[in-house]
Design an enzyme around this catalytic site. Structure first.
Site, mmCIF file in Angstrom:
data_model
loop_
_atom_site.group_PDB
_atom_site.id
_atom_site.type_symbol
_atom_site.label_atom_id
_atom_site.label_comp_id
_atom_site.label_asym_id
_atom_site.label_seq_id
_atom_site.Cartn_x
_atom_site.Cartn_y
_atom_site.Cartn_z
ATOM 1 N N HIS A 72 0.838 -1.203 0.000
ATOM 2 C CA HIS A 72 0.000 0.000 0.000
ATOM 3 C C HIS A 72 0.869 1.248 0.000
ATOM 4 C CE1 HIS A 72 -4.210 -1.580 1.294
ATOM 5 N NE2 HIS A 72 -3.611 -2.375 0.442
ATOM 6 N N TYR A 201 -9.090 5.457 7.767
ATOM 7 C CA TYR A 201 -9.228 5.788 9.185
ATOM 8 C C TYR A 201 -10.219 6.944 9.255
ATOM 9 C CZ TYR A 201 -4.925 3.147 10.231
ATOM 10 O OH TYR A 201 -3.969 2.164 10.376
ATOM 11 N N PRO A 293 -4.364 -0.023 18.923
ATOM 12 C CA PRO A 293 -4.102 -0.455 17.544
ATOM 13 C C PRO A 293 -4.151 0.648 16.487
ATOM 14 C CG PRO A 293 -6.292 -1.099 18.223
ATOM 15 C CD PRO A 293 -5.639 -0.510 19.428
ATOM 16 N N LYS A 297 0.952 -0.429 15.245
ATOM 17 C CA LYS A 297 2.356 -0.545 15.644
ATOM 18 C C LYS A 297 2.682 -1.796 16.488
ATOM 19 C CE LYS A 297 4.161 2.955 13.642
ATOM 20 N NZ LYS A 297 4.013 2.530 12.258
ATOM 21 N N TYR A 386 3.931 6.383 10.215
ATOM 22 C CA TYR A 386 3.087 5.262 9.797
ATOM 23 C C TYR A 386 3.897 4.187 9.072
ATOM 24 C CZ TYR A 386 -1.181 2.834 8.451
ATOM 25 O OH TYR A 386 -2.165 1.885 8.334
HETATM 26 C C1 PHB Z 1 -6.125 -4.460 10.866
HETATM 27 O O1 PHB Z 1 -6.173 -4.686 9.656
HETATM 28 O O2 PHB Z 1 -6.490 -5.308 11.690
HETATM 29 C C2 PHB Z 1 -5.622 -3.148 11.324
HETATM 30 C C3 PHB Z 1 -5.070 -2.275 10.407
HETATM 31 C C4 PHB Z 1 -4.611 -1.041 10.819
HETATM 32 C C5 PHB Z 1 -4.690 -0.685 12.146
HETATM 33 C C6 PHB Z 1 -5.216 -1.580 13.076
HETATM 34 C C7 PHB Z 1 -5.685 -2.802 12.664
HETATM 35 O O3 PHB Z 1 -4.260 0.544 12.540
#
Ligand code: PHB
Ligand code: APR
Length: 395
Positions: A72, A201, A293, A297, A386
């Site tokens: 990505h 997000y 989450p 990280k 990130y």
């Molecule tokens: C996930 O795909 O489970 C996932 C992806 C990004 C995050 C947290 C969880 O920041």
């Protein structure tokens, strides 16, 4: 039984450390409390930093990831109805992330361990490290009703947040830093195509949501929920409706819904213990620190610890550099704290804190969102964290 490095825990930390050390000719025994099926049943995050990807390649376990993982080059941030693409690659001078589930990483590592023939003992109960300050520490455990003793030079405590390693350090040695957030994440996995080719997000007054994915046909979605929410109260229909309500209309319209394969609620928490070493015991990954989450990280910080401990142990065994052992904790912690800061920042930025934030803090949150998502410097700041900050040299 005898080995050079005893590894407690066969999560991603223990398995990756074991694989790297094995390739470097250092003997390890891995002791895991659960069965392999149980370990593989845990569903966790799925975004790998460049450094984690490189380390998996160095460990020789990246073949399937390189074939099936999704590279990505950006993520989307949705704030105040505005859809903002974060061009990770452009903002970081070419860095990207790999979307590949932790479950898959663990599966590949387990297979590599099996193929290597190096010992791994599942269903080991009552695992207990001893004589940590001694030149020859040891670990005792029970298997099939018998007690065993594993003598070693070093012990790697890779046994997660609830493990025995951290608890076996005498009281008063560790300092604990903690932040608890007043909400959790309700996660759902489904065999439906992701709503967008990149992760989204989304901040919303109804609460945060995240649109993630595992593949082109499997999606992972999350909703911010109050801490007392029960997963039984969330039918698939309720989940999809709430997710739609938190997304802009054009995105909601494209959402493909379907039956949930899994749903679970996890509270959000930040925790770090210092130092990450006590005598011949080294804490690695979730055993020493956890993050909410939001910044993806958790696994990446575990890989970062493994990177440092692995490089130090190689120099210890090849060059006799035992002086490096005491550098593990400060080296690992410098990067851990930056990961903690970013996870905390992203959590603050994107969640709805309701009455848990006073009027001033809410204004600060709005100003942060406005600033970070409109200023080029703000965007670079989010992007470089990130994709993952660089590792320091071990010298
Ligand atoms: C996930 O795909 O489970 C996932 C992806 C990004 C995050 C947290 C969880 O920041
Ligand atoms: N004895 C032996 N094994 C144990 C013990 C014990 N007393 N306690 C726990 N374990 C095992 C667990 O069963 C688990 O398989 O240690 C392993 C720890 O794995 P994880 O919790 O996955 O921790 P880690 O390998 O550090 O991985 C960090 O996992 O929790 C996520 O967000 C986190 O993505 C990050 C990653």
């Amino acid at each position: 039984m005898n080995t050079q490095v005893a590894i407690i825990g066969a999560g991603p930390s223990g398995l990756l450390l074991g694989q790297l050390l094995h390739k470097a000719g250092i003997d390890t025994v891995i002791l895991e409390r659960q069965t392999p099926e149980y370990v593989l049943g845990r569903i966790r995050a799925g975004v790998l930093e460049q450094g984690t990807v490189d380390l998996l390649r160095e460990a020789g376990v990246a073949e399937r990831m390189d074939r099936e993982g999704l590279v990505h080059e950006g993520v989307e941030l949705l704030v105040a109805g505005r859809r903002q693409r974060l061009d990770l690659k452009g903002l970081t001078g070419g860095k990207t992330v790999m979307v590949y589930g932790q479950t898959e990483v663990t599966c590949d590592l387990m297979q590599a361990r099996e193929a290597s023939g190096a010992p791994i003992i599942y269903s080991a109960s009552n695992v207990q490290p001893h004589e940590l300050k001694d030149e020859r520490p040891y670990v005792t455990f029970e298997k099939d009703g018998q007690t065993h003793r594993l003598d070693c030079d070093y012990i790697a405590g890779c046994d997660g947040f609830h493990g025995v390693s951290r608890k076996s350090i005498p009281e008063g040695v560790l300092k604990e830093y903690e932040r608890v957030y007043p909400f959790g994440w309700l996660g759902m996995l489904s065999d439906t195509p992701p709503v967008n080719h990149e992760l989204i997000y989304a901040h919303h007054e109804r609460g945060f949501s995240l649109c993630s994915q595992r593949s082109q046909t499997r999606s992972r979605y999350y909703l911010q929920v109050p801490l007392d929410e029960r997963v039984e109260d969330w039918s698939d229909e309720r989940f999809w409706n709430e997710l739609k309500a938190r997304l802009p209309e054009d995105v909601a319209r494209q959402l493909v819904t379907g039956p949930a394969l899994e749903k679970s609620i996890a509270p959000l928490r930040s925790l770090v213990v210092e130092p990450m070493q006590y005598g011949h015991l080294f804490l690695v990954g979730d055993a020493a620190h956890i993050v909410p989450p939001t910044g993806a990280k958790g696994l990446n910080l575990a890989a970062s610890d493994v990177n440092y401990l692995y490089r130090i142990l190689v120099k210890v065994y090849r060059e006799g550099r035992i002086d490096l052992l005491q550098q593990y904790s400060p080296l690992a912690l410098r990067r851990v704290w930056k990961g903690e800061r970013f996870s905390w920042f992203m959590t603050q930025l994107l969640h709805d804190f309701g009455e848990h934030k006073d009027a001033w803090d809410q204004k600060m949150q709005e100003a942060d969102r406005e600033y970070f998502l409109t200023s080029p410097a703000g965007l670079v700041n989010i992007a470089e964290n990130y994709v993952g900050l660089p590792y320091e040299e071990v010298a």
